[in-house]
Every structure is written in C-alpha cells, then in structure tokens.
Scaffold this active site. Structure first.
Site, PDB file in Angstrom:
ATOM      1  N   GLN A 153      -2.710   9.619   2.324  1.00  0.00           N
ATOM      2  CA  GLN A 153      -2.403   8.558   3.283  1.00  0.00           C
ATOM      3  C   GLN A 153      -3.166   8.795   4.577  1.00  0.00           C
ATOM      4  O   GLN A 153      -3.125   9.880   5.148  1.00  0.00           O
ATOM      5  CB  GLN A 153      -0.896   8.515   3.556  1.00  0.00           C
ATOM      6  CG  GLN A 153      -0.473   7.591   4.677  1.00  0.00           C
ATOM      7  CD  GLN A 153      -0.309   8.307   6.004  1.00  0.00           C
ATOM      8  OE1 GLN A 153      -0.179   9.527   6.044  1.00  0.00           O
ATOM      9  NE2 GLN A 153      -0.320   7.574   7.090  1.00  0.00           N
ATOM     10  N   THR A 183      -2.672   3.317   6.156  1.00  0.00           N
ATOM     11  CA  THR A 183      -1.475   2.817   6.834  1.00  0.00           C
ATOM     12  C   THR A 183      -1.846   1.844   7.948  1.00  0.00           C
ATOM     13  O   THR A 183      -2.691   2.153   8.793  1.00  0.00           O
ATOM     14  CB  THR A 183      -0.669   3.987   7.423  1.00  0.00           C
ATOM     15  OG1 THR A 183      -0.151   4.764   6.343  1.00  0.00           O
ATOM     16  CG2 THR A 183       0.488   3.489   8.271  1.00  0.00           C
ATOM     17  N   HIS A 303       7.649   1.016   7.279  1.00  0.00           N
ATOM     18  CA  HIS A 303       7.572   2.394   7.764  1.00  0.00           C
ATOM     19  C   HIS A 303       8.947   3.052   7.781  1.00  0.00           C
ATOM     20  O   HIS A 303       9.287   3.824   8.684  1.00  0.00           O
ATOM     21  CB  HIS A 303       6.941   2.437   9.160  1.00  0.00           C
ATOM     22  CG  HIS A 303       6.133   3.678   9.408  1.00  0.00           C
ATOM     23  ND1 HIS A 303       4.854   3.847   8.935  1.00  0.00           N
ATOM     24  CD2 HIS A 303       6.425   4.837  10.073  1.00  0.00           C
ATOM     25  CE1 HIS A 303       4.384   5.023   9.301  1.00  0.00           C
ATOM     26  NE2 HIS A 303       5.325   5.650   9.980  1.00  0.00           N
ATOM     27  N   ARG A 306      11.169   2.907  10.892  1.00  0.00           N
ATOM     28  CA  ARG A 306      10.889   3.818  12.008  1.00  0.00           C
ATOM     29  C   ARG A 306       9.951   3.224  13.052  1.00  0.00           C
ATOM     30  O   ARG A 306       9.612   3.896  14.029  1.00  0.00           O
ATOM     31  CB  ARG A 306      10.296   5.123  11.467  1.00  0.00           C
ATOM     32  CG  ARG A 306      11.310   5.933  10.684  1.00  0.00           C
ATOM     33  CD  ARG A 306      10.675   7.103   9.949  1.00  0.00           C
ATOM     34  NE  ARG A 306       9.956   8.020  10.786  1.00  0.00           N
ATOM     35  CZ  ARG A 306      10.519   8.953  11.567  1.00  0.00           C
ATOM     36  NH1 ARG A 306      11.839   9.057  11.630  1.00  0.00           N
ATOM     37  NH2 ARG A 306       9.781   9.772  12.278  1.00  0.00           N
TER      38      ARG A 306
END
Length: 411
Positions: A153, A183, A303, A306
């Site tokens: 990632q 991301t 996410h 978050r």
C-alpha cells in the site's frame, strides 16, 4: 491450524469441549468482540486507541459496523453439496478465502512487531497481506516473510516529482510484491481524539503516563523490549545515513500528505507492471475514472472511519460502485469487518473479497504471537458456516439471494 481449502460445518457444541489450547481459546474468545475487549485490557491505551479509534467521536467507525449488522440475508433450502470451498482468485492468484489483512499504519504502536505476526499468519493461511508505507517493518522483510501473498500500500509522497513514491514502487517490484494498492482517502490529517488524549509521539516519550501504561501491560512491554521503539523503516533510506527514528517519524509526518490525483495515478500505472488497486473509493463516478485509466481493482474504503467522520458506511456505497464497475475491475472492501458473516455480506453485495485490519490486531493484542492465526482460522471457518447456513453452494450464488439493505446509498 485448519485446512482452509474446504471448510466443514461446525459440530454441535463447536468450541466448548476439549482441553487443547485451541479449545480453550474458543471458549474465551468466540467472537472478534471478545478479542477486542481483551486487547483493550492488555494493550496500553496509547496503542489501543491509535488503532481502535477513529476521527472525531468515532461515528464513522460505528457506522461501518452498524450498517453491516443491519443487512439481513434470506436463506434458501438447497441440496447438500458437501464441504463449501472458500477459495477465491484475486488478480490471477488463488487464495484460501475472500478475506485479507488490510493496510494499517502504526501496527507496532498497538503491538510491537505486529506486522511480522500478521504477515506470517497470512502466508500460512494463504490470504492477502497488505504491507504499508508507514509499516513498522520494511517492505522487503515483509515480502520475504509472506512471499506468496504480500501486497503493498502506497501513500502520496510527492516531493521532487514523486521521487520517493516511484522508488518505493520499484522496491516493491524488486521484492516480488504482487499487487500495488494506492491510497487516495487521506487528503489531509484527520483529528483523532484518542491519539491526542494519549499524546502519541514516535519514538515513545517516557512520561509518567506512558511508563504507568507499559508497566500494567507486561505482554506489550515484553514485545517492545524484543523489537525496540517503533519506526518507519520503509522511509528510513530517504532520511539520510545518520537519521534517527525521530528524524524518520518527522519525515513521515511532513512528507506523507495529500491524495494522489488521477493524473498522478496514471504515472504510477505506467511504472507498476503488475495488478494495481485504488484504495479509498466511495463514489461510483470515481470508480469509473479509475477503470478508465487502467486500474485492476477498486477498494471501497472510508479508511476505517479514521478520516472523515461524516463518511457513509462502506457497505452502503458498495452496491452502486459494483454496478458501475461491473466486471471491468475487481471490487474489494474494507471497514467494519468483524466476522465471516460480514465477509459473506460484502460478497453478496458486489465485492470479490473483504479486508480487515482491527480484527487481526485484536487477536494479537488479546492472545499474543499466535493471535493473528487464531483470527484467520475464525474468519475463514465462519465464512464456510455462513455459506452452508444460507444454502449457497459458492460465492457466485450469493448474488441471487434476497438481501434487505436499508442503508444503501442511491447516487
């Protein structure tokens, strides 16, 4: 550990008889929630809140879980076809189940060395493991621990025309990592009250509060003494030859910023030769743009609750995104997964596989070094049990079930 290629129905009294360690664990921790409660007791609050907490008042974290709980599935009566196979193919590779380990930052704050434990468990179980840019263990080491299942990632590191980001991609390619996950759902730093209350700093700053927390968490403290202070070794090579762990942490805070744009994504697509996934999609139109530039996977994610407290639950936007994408890309999802039944729900609504983060860490926090293996076995077994209870002979059949979904977003 169990053979994960074909799950058998659980016997009557599953998990309550016998004196083996596995039987004892099943009695103590029959659900992920039981593991969470134990982890909350065994992990210092500065570590526990870093992972368990979300943005604001945790409303998006709660929304992810509540939305999954609200989805019901109407079982059907079918023929007894024997053991249910949980195997799934993702990006040209076969995995033992449609569940994987999601990327998570600060795992080594929650439990020192957790990344190695999760990678090892994923390799044993043949499920995907996603190493992260801000992992506490270098991507090359994680790829060596889990050579058959490791994904990587990537966060946005745009300085010097993405020099560091492109180098990380090359390192991942050289390490034999199979899938690149980029991301896009962190355009800025969210306010996370749990981290603020605990005064989280890296490396840990010895204060009366942190010393007291560590003193009453002997398992965590022992792990910390074995592994040392958490850091971000993936980024260390870019901080100079004499950089301290504090220097690397400051570099991560300063340079990891913003969401990768679609124009930038095209450049990464040209560089990366393997399957590529965009993580953080919450709108069908964004999914369509990702497909148009040649991405192979869409990871529906907020996410883990978050980042944006007002974000809808991931499961509530999944059907519209799956319909927009069709068979042009592989749909993944993460956010709120706490059981094998949750995984089955996501597949029925359009995902090919689900990824979980907190669930695996709760296993480590509650049990220790083999906690991730325990969670893996639990989730894979629950997937098979749910399939048999529904009367679904395979994952494709789930799309034909009647599925009341009260929170589905209509775009």
């Amino acid at each position: 550990m169990h053979d994960r290629t074909a799950m058998k129905p659980a016997p009557m009294g599953w998990g309550v008889s016998g004196s083996s360690r596995e039987a004892q664990l099943r009695r103590r921790f029959p659900t992920i929630e039981d593991l969470r409660k134990a982890a909350e007791r065994r992990v210092p609050s500065l570590g526990y809140e870093t992972v368990a907490g979300g943005a604001g008042q945790n409303l998006a974290v709660k929304r992810n879980a509540d939305a999954l709980d609200a989805i019901t599935m109407v079982p059907r009566i079918g023929e007894d076809r024997g053991p249910v196979s949980t195997d799934v193919e993702l990006f040209g590779r076969h995995y033992a189940a449609p569940i994987g380990v999601a990327p998570m930052g600060l795992q080594s704050v929650f439990w020192p060395g957790a990344e190695r434990l999760l990678a090892r468990a994923a390799q044993r179980a043949r499920i995907p493991y996603t190493a992260g840019t801000v992992s506490g263990v270098a991507l090359e080491e994680l790829a060596a621990i889990a050579p058959d299942v490791t994904w990587f990632q990537l966060y946005r590191l745009a300085k010097d025309d993405h020099k560091v980001g492109f180098d990380l991609v090359r390192r991942a390619q050289d390490a034999g990592i199979h899938v690149l996950v980029v991301t896009v759902d962190t355009p800025g730093r969210a306010k996370r009250p749990g981290e603020l209350r605990n005064g989280l700093t890296l490396p840990f700053r010895p204060t009366f509060r942190t010393i007291r927390q560590a003193a009453v968490s002997p398992g965590w403290l022992s792990a910390l003494m074995r592994t040392g202070q958490p850091s971000f070794p993936c980024l260390a090579p870019y901080c100079g030859p004499n950089a301290s762990k504090a220097d690397v942490a400051w570099y991560a805070q300063r340079e990891v910023s913003g969401a990768i744009t679609f124009e930038e994504m095209k450049r990464y697509r040209d560089l990366w030769k393997g399957p590529m996934v965009i993580k953080g999609v919450m709108h069908p139109a964004d999914a369509e743009k990702a497909v148009a530039i040649g991405l192979d996977g869409i990871q529906v994610s907020n996410h883990g609750g978050r980042q944006l407290e007002a974000a809808p639950a991931v499961i509530d936007v999944l059907p519209a995104i799956a319909e927009a994408v069709g068979n042009k890309a592989t749909i993944l999802i993460d956010g709120g997964i706490r059981s094998g039944l949750d995984v089955v729900r996501t597949i029925a609504l359009g995902a090919k596989a689900a990824l979980a983060g907190r669930a695996f860490l709760y296993g480590v926090g509650a049990i220790g070094s083999d906690g991730a293996d325990y969670v893996t076995d639990m989730l894979v077994e629950e997937i098979g049990v749910a399939m048999r209870q529904l009367g679904a002979p395979n994952f494709a059949a789930l799309r034909d079930f009647t599925i009341p979904h009260p929170g589905a977003v209509q775009f």
